[in-house]
Design a protein around this motif. Sequence first.
Motif, PDB file in Angstrom:
ATOM      1  N   THR A  48       0.907  -1.374  -0.108  1.00 13.22           N
ATOM      2  CA  THR A  48      -0.040   0.015   0.010  1.00 13.22           C
ATOM      3  C   THR A  48       0.800   1.163   0.035  1.00 13.22           C
ATOM      4  O   THR A  48       1.771   1.494   0.819  1.00 13.22           O
ATOM      5  CB  THR A  48      -1.009   0.008   1.287  1.00 13.22           C
ATOM      6  N   THR A  49       0.776   2.084  -1.024  1.00 11.49           N
ATOM      7  CA  THR A  49       1.461   3.390  -0.867  1.00 11.49           C
ATOM      8  C   THR A  49       0.759   4.292   0.230  1.00 11.49           C
ATOM      9  O   THR A  49      -0.438   4.602   0.135  1.00 11.49           O
ATOM     10  CB  THR A  49       1.107   3.965  -2.245  1.00 11.49           C
ATOM     11  N   ILE A  50       1.510   4.971   0.941  1.00 10.88           N
ATOM     12  CA  ILE A  50       1.024   5.576   2.088  1.00 10.88           C
ATOM     13  C   ILE A  50       1.183   7.247   1.578  1.00 10.88           C
ATOM     14  O   ILE A  50       0.361   7.875   2.158  1.00 10.88           O
ATOM     15  CB  ILE A  50       1.853   5.576   3.267  1.00 10.88           C
ATOM     16  N   ASP A  51       2.365   7.277   0.959  1.00 14.81           N
ATOM     17  CA  ASP A  51       2.559   8.851   0.457  1.00 14.81           C
ATOM     18  C   ASP A  51       3.554   8.824  -0.453  1.00 14.81           C
ATOM     19  O   ASP A  51       4.502   7.853  -0.518  1.00 14.81           O
ATOM     20  CB  ASP A  51       2.902   9.624   1.647  1.00 14.81           C
ATOM     21  N   SER A  52       3.657   9.984  -1.270  1.00 16.68           N
ATOM     22  CA  SER A  52       4.923   9.970  -2.054  1.00 16.68           C
ATOM     23  C   SER A  52       5.171  11.576  -2.520  1.00 16.68           C
ATOM     24  O   SER A  52       4.026  12.196  -2.065  1.00 16.68           O
ATOM     25  CB  SER A  52       4.545   9.249  -3.550  1.00 16.68           C
ATOM     26  N   ASN A  53       6.273  12.015  -2.954  1.00 17.50           N
ATOM     27  CA  ASN A  53       6.569  13.352  -3.238  1.00 17.50           C
ATOM     28  C   ASN A  53       7.620  13.459  -4.312  1.00 17.50           C
ATOM     29  O   ASN A  53       8.636  12.659  -4.287  1.00 17.50           O
ATOM     30  CB  ASN A  53       7.188  13.878  -1.924  1.00 17.50           C
ATOM     31  N   ASP A  54       7.545  14.101  -5.159  1.00 17.98           N
ATOM     32  CA  ASP A  54       8.624  14.618  -6.263  1.00 17.98           C
ATOM     33  C   ASP A  54       9.200  15.872  -5.852  1.00 17.98           C
ATOM     34  O   ASP A  54      10.296  16.012  -5.675  1.00 17.98           O
ATOM     35  CB  ASP A  54       7.823  14.694  -7.613  1.00 17.98           C
ATOM     36  N   ASP A  55       8.333  16.953  -5.760  1.00 16.36           N
ATOM     37  CA  ASP A  55       9.000  18.204  -5.547  1.00 16.36           C
ATOM     38  C   ASP A  55       8.451  18.615  -4.048  1.00 16.36           C
ATOM     39  O   ASP A  55       7.307  18.901  -3.831  1.00 16.36           O
ATOM     40  CB  ASP A  55       8.671  19.349  -6.462  1.00 16.36           C
ATOM     41  N   TRP A  56       9.668  18.857  -3.124  1.00 20.24           N
ATOM     42  CA  TRP A  56       8.918  18.633  -1.768  1.00 20.24           C
ATOM     43  C   TRP A  56       8.220  20.152  -1.488  1.00 20.24           C
ATOM     44  O   TRP A  56       7.210  20.041  -0.550  1.00 20.24           O
ATOM     45  CB  TRP A  56      10.288  19.120  -0.764  1.00 20.24           C
ATOM     46  N   GLN A  57       7.967  21.400  -2.053  1.00 23.43           N
ATOM     47  CA  GLN A  57       7.316  22.149  -1.968  1.00 23.43           C
ATOM     48  C   GLN A  57       5.801  22.067  -2.466  1.00 23.43           C
ATOM     49  O   GLN A  57       5.074  22.863  -1.803  1.00 23.43           O
ATOM     50  CB  GLN A  57       7.704  23.598  -2.705  1.00 23.43           C
ATOM     51  N   ASN A  58       5.617  20.853  -3.001  1.00 24.30           N
ATOM     52  CA  ASN A  58       4.231  20.808  -3.467  1.00 24.30           C
ATOM     53  C   ASN A  58       3.694  19.710  -2.255  1.00 24.30           C
ATOM     54  O   ASN A  58       2.429  19.563  -2.412  1.00 24.30           O
ATOM     55  CB  ASN A  58       4.174  20.040  -4.653  1.00 24.30           C
ATOM     56  N   HIS A  59       4.460  19.423  -1.367  1.00 27.84           N
ATOM     57  CA  HIS A  59       3.954  18.428  -0.189  1.00 27.84           C
ATOM     58  C   HIS A  59       3.072  19.146   0.883  1.00 27.84           C
ATOM     59  O   HIS A  59       3.385  20.498   1.153  1.00 27.84           O
ATOM     60  CB  HIS A  59       4.993  17.724   0.134  1.00 27.84           C
ATOM     61  N   ALA A  60       2.048  18.505   1.385  1.00 30.13           N
ATOM     62  CA  ALA A  60       1.138  19.103   2.305  1.00 30.13           C
ATOM     63  C   ALA A  60       1.896  19.584   3.598  1.00 30.13           C
ATOM     64  O   ALA A  60       1.512  20.496   4.391  1.00 30.13           O
ATOM     65  CB  ALA A  60       0.150  18.328   2.740  1.00 30.13           C
ATOM     66  N   THR A  61       3.096  18.770   3.750  1.00 28.30           N
ATOM     67  CA  THR A  61       3.739  19.203   4.893  1.00 28.30           C
ATOM     68  C   THR A  61       5.018  19.992   4.704  1.00 28.30           C
ATOM     69  O   THR A  61       5.878  20.371   5.600  1.00 28.30           O
ATOM     70  CB  THR A  61       4.430  17.863   5.737  1.00 28.30           C
ATOM     71  N   ALA A  62       5.010  21.048   3.648  1.00 32.91           N
ATOM     72  CA  ALA A  62       6.279  21.702   3.221  1.00 32.91           C
ATOM     73  C   ALA A  62       6.328  22.892   4.235  1.00 32.91           C
ATOM     74  O   ALA A  62       7.455  22.992   4.600  1.00 32.91           O
ATOM     75  CB  ALA A  62       5.824  22.277   1.982  1.00 32.91           C
ATOM     76  N   GLY A  63       5.310  23.403   4.932  1.00 37.26           N
ATOM     77  CA  GLY A  63       5.521  24.294   5.933  1.00 37.26           C
ATOM     78  C   GLY A  63       6.283  23.866   7.179  1.00 37.26           C
ATOM     79  O   GLY A  63       7.285  24.490   7.602  1.00 37.26           O
ATOM     80  N   GLU A  64       5.689  22.772   7.393  1.00 39.53           N
ATOM     81  CA  GLU A  64       6.623  22.039   8.884  1.00 39.53           C
ATOM     82  C   GLU A  64       8.181  21.545   8.501  1.00 39.53           C
ATOM     83  O   GLU A  64       8.913  21.848   9.306  1.00 39.53           O
ATOM     84  CB  GLU A  64       5.613  20.943   9.211  1.00 39.53           C
ATOM     85  N   ILE A  65       8.341  21.215   7.161  1.00 44.48           N
ATOM     86  CA  ILE A  65       9.676  20.761   6.683  1.00 44.48           C
ATOM     87  C   ILE A  65      10.570  22.161   6.755  1.00 44.48           C
ATOM     88  O   ILE A  65      11.675  21.931   7.407  1.00 44.48           O
ATOM     89  CB  ILE A  65       9.444  20.282   5.184  1.00 44.48           C
ATOM     90  N   GLN A  66       9.930  23.311   6.249  1.00 44.14           N
ATOM     91  CA  GLN A  66      10.717  24.111   6.334  1.00 44.14           C
ATOM     92  C   GLN A  66      11.125  24.865   7.683  1.00 44.14           C
ATOM     93  O   GLN A  66      12.305  25.450   8.174  1.00 44.14           O
ATOM     94  CB  GLN A  66      10.091  25.323   5.464  1.00 44.14           C
ATOM     95  N   SER A  67       9.769  24.995   8.658  1.00 47.85           N
ATOM     96  CA  SER A  67       9.836  25.428  10.006  1.00 47.85           C
ATOM     97  C   SER A  67      10.966  24.725  10.913  1.00 47.85           C
ATOM     98  O   SER A  67      11.676  25.145  12.024  1.00 47.85           O
ATOM     99  CB  SER A  67       8.628  25.618  10.551  1.00 47.85           C
ATOM    100  N   ARG A  68      11.153  23.273  10.532  1.00 46.44           N
ATOM    101  CA  ARG A  68      11.982  22.614  11.236  1.00 46.44           C
ATOM    102  C   ARG A  68      13.416  22.573  10.778  1.00 46.44           C
ATOM    103  O   ARG A  68      14.211  21.772  11.574  1.00 46.44           O
ATOM    104  CB  ARG A  68      11.571  20.834  11.279  1.00 46.44           C
ATOM    105  N   GLY A  69      13.593  23.313   9.805  1.00 45.22           N
ATOM    106  CA  GLY A  69      15.029  23.371   9.263  1.00 45.22           C
ATOM    107  C   GLY A  69      15.473  22.155   8.163  1.00 45.22           C
ATOM    108  O   GLY A  69      16.644  22.134   8.081  1.00 45.22           O
ATOM    109  N   PHE A  70      14.496  21.578   7.606  1.00 43.74           N
ATOM    110  CA  PHE A  70      14.937  20.466   6.874  1.00 43.74           C
ATOM    111  C   PHE A  70      14.508  20.767   5.582  1.00 43.74           C
ATOM    112  O   PHE A  70      14.360  19.719   4.486  1.00 43.74           O
ATOM    113  CB  PHE A  70      14.155  19.148   7.456  1.00 43.74           C
TER     114      PHE A  70
END
Length: 867
Positions: A658-680
């Motif tokens: 089962t595919t849980i999630d996938s991503n190609d370009d990170w800025q298009n993912h729903a968690t992009a804001g949290e990724i950036q705020s955590r410094g990643f």
Amino acid sequence: MNLQKILSKCAVLVVLLSPLSASALVMRANGPEPVIVQIKESLRTSDDLDNRLDELVSVRNQNRLSVVKWWAGRKLLVMLSFPTNFTEQQAAAVIVRLQQLAAVEKVVPVSAFNLYFRSGDFVRSYGASEPIPDVSRRGFDAERIGKPVFSPPDQIALAQRAHASNRLIVRWRDEYVWKAEQTGFLQRIANLHRDAGCRVVREQRQSPTRLSHVLEFDDPSTLADKLKRYMDSGLVEYAQPDYIYKAAATPNDPVYGSQQWTLPLISAPEAWDLTTGDHSVIIAVGDSGANVNHPDFSPNLWSGQNDPNTGVHNFYDGGQDVTDNFGHGSLVASIIGARGNNGLYMTGVAWDVSLMILKVIGPTGHFSHDPMDPESERDAFSSSVSGAISYASANHATAINLSLASSYFEYTPTGTVFMYDPAIQDAIGGARDNGEGGMLVVAAAGNGSSDNDNDTYPLSPTSIPFDNVISVGATDINDQRALYSNIGRYRVDLGAPGGTDTKKIIGLSQTVGYYSFDRGTSFAAPHVTGAAALVKSKYPWENYFGIRDRILMGVDHVPVSQTDSTPRFENTFRTKGRLNLYNALQPRSMVRNLSTRARVEDGDRVMIAGFVIGGSTPVAGAPTPPPLKVLIRGIGPSLPVGGDRLGNPKITLRQGNTTIDSNDDWQNHATAGEIQSRGFAPGNALESALIATLQPGAYTVVLEDAGNQHGVGLFEIYELDDNEQSRLLNLSTRCLVGTGDDVAIAGSYVGDPNQAGPKPDRRLLILGKGPSLTAFNLSGVLSDPQLEARDSGGALLASNDQWQTIDDDSGSGHALEEKLSPSYSGFAPANLAESVLWPTFRPGGYTVILSGANGSTGIGLIEFYEY
């Protein structure tokens, strides 16, 4: 925990791997990759096995699947391949159908085999049309795989080791015990006993298919003949003498000492600020007994201690009487759990605990003396020790203390062969696998005088290489190794205070108001057993392995001197340290991030990374492990490497199929804001990242290029929660291994740099594989993998090319390799050319490089286990 600080500390790329879950199916040129189907273990000894397998055959035929091979050993597995014209969707639908079958435990793509299975699961294979013997299909002979053929000692060998002169132990083969009543096997046993002139004095049943008998007979001169008779019957796993075990205490030295100097030395006062124990924790003491009416014991006794309905507690000569006839057991038990803070007598390591007093050392009754050894009134037998281990495990003990030891060896034309007592080995293995979190066996390393190296002269039970055994050596008041103590760079785990002639260990005696004083590894071991009680009290979800891990990873590394930081026990104990109770109760130094950098292509040459989230095996009554939030990245364009880089990395997270999630370009993912705020935030918009909250289990991540290009890519995973119950247990990556910038580089950051207080160590088992991957229909594999481990400054810490040489410089008879064998853990690589490292890391960043010896290249697998 500041993960950005952790990341900034990783001066060298760190990556770590471990076993993965069923992953996305890899599409090959000849269709979907094969899958491995595991048959349910409960079915293997069921009358319904063939009917359920027929259902599997029906589904296989309906979908035109082909059997590639079977494995019948620790698990019953079959590899199935799909038709070449199947799409991934068709294959996924068939997998769903397979998983619905009553016979099927799980279905795993071969690309993720290492997530659910160990190398030991694949050591015995059968071709598609090759008949599988029923004894193997049922798993009855699984524990024989990799073990040397057992041969009973002859008359000469019997004379070389003390034993009960008219008693022996037999373990019947599982395949005969199965359905023994229906098949008439019980009558065959009775007939064999009658013809051999033996009578059953004790029966031990560890499971419906595990049956052992302790036998007695009248004429001691016939022991060798009786052993041969039982082995020649073909009905037994082993037939052995009832060997004698010496209490590990030293001879009767002058009594001296009046205070418990050991407890401050191992930081007990600091530990008691965290916990003083819990009465729900049961600790067994297999020794010479104790005064169960002593006011410092009675409040801490197991609830079943004086209940005749709970069975025999005296395994030496039967019955309930556990009177201590010479003081050894009382001293040992009081170190573990004499009642604390009550104004009476002394305190144990654990003030609050439930002590299960089991008598395995004489004297009383008709077993009190053996003519082969005038001191046998202070001896234990194989049957009494193994019986106590099995009893304690069956009655939910967290640990058992065994302050006794004996050698087990045979003389052969090529030299002395050291082996382990099969009956005690059998009991320890059963205690590990009892399904309720397992049971620890804490054993004294022995007091060997001049022959004191357990690496060279292994002892039973302390050297038996199951991972639920802790071997304890002795130290003195000055934190030096006690001169009488056995050592073992690989076979003795740690030191603990054991006393000396001038500063002995104090303990309770059988007589109320009096004390015993002694020295020996007998009294070092119970300090560690008491530590197990404290750890279980503070962390009730931990199984045997988690408790052992916390104790061993929390040792004190006592320096040689104020000017030399080299650990004083560098070549003495495996952990290089001495017990520290306070450290053992600290938060773990967990694997905080895992990553792998390697060349990424397509088909079988994509990168498949897998990880397992979990903790200790669930224990009855323990809290359910919580989910874990993780951050996963796929990096390419921003990598600081020369040559081709992965231009447009894509990551796909799956559990099972089962595919849980996938991503190609990170800025298009729903968690992009949290990724950036955590410094990643990745350094390039084309790179990929996602955050997911995952339940404990096995997962895989496929790293590939969205535009089907080739180049060097990096997979990373970070823990975003700080939870010890659910953590990254391991990671593994299957990838293409080249040369130069195209070698596989894996690494991790161990521990939290912001954690206050002591920071325990972290031991990791690291494997580099290649040749064994051909078993899963992979071509172009890495023919000769080699591993290097380096610290954050790039310094080489350890390296290995062929796994059976990881302790080659010790002259120890390959003690570490023995621990990995199919007989004990199943982690041993299937091919001698594959590589293993087993380092203990201090908190910090580390890098592991997988490459090919002599410039070889190909598909390789790098695995990391918290083990």
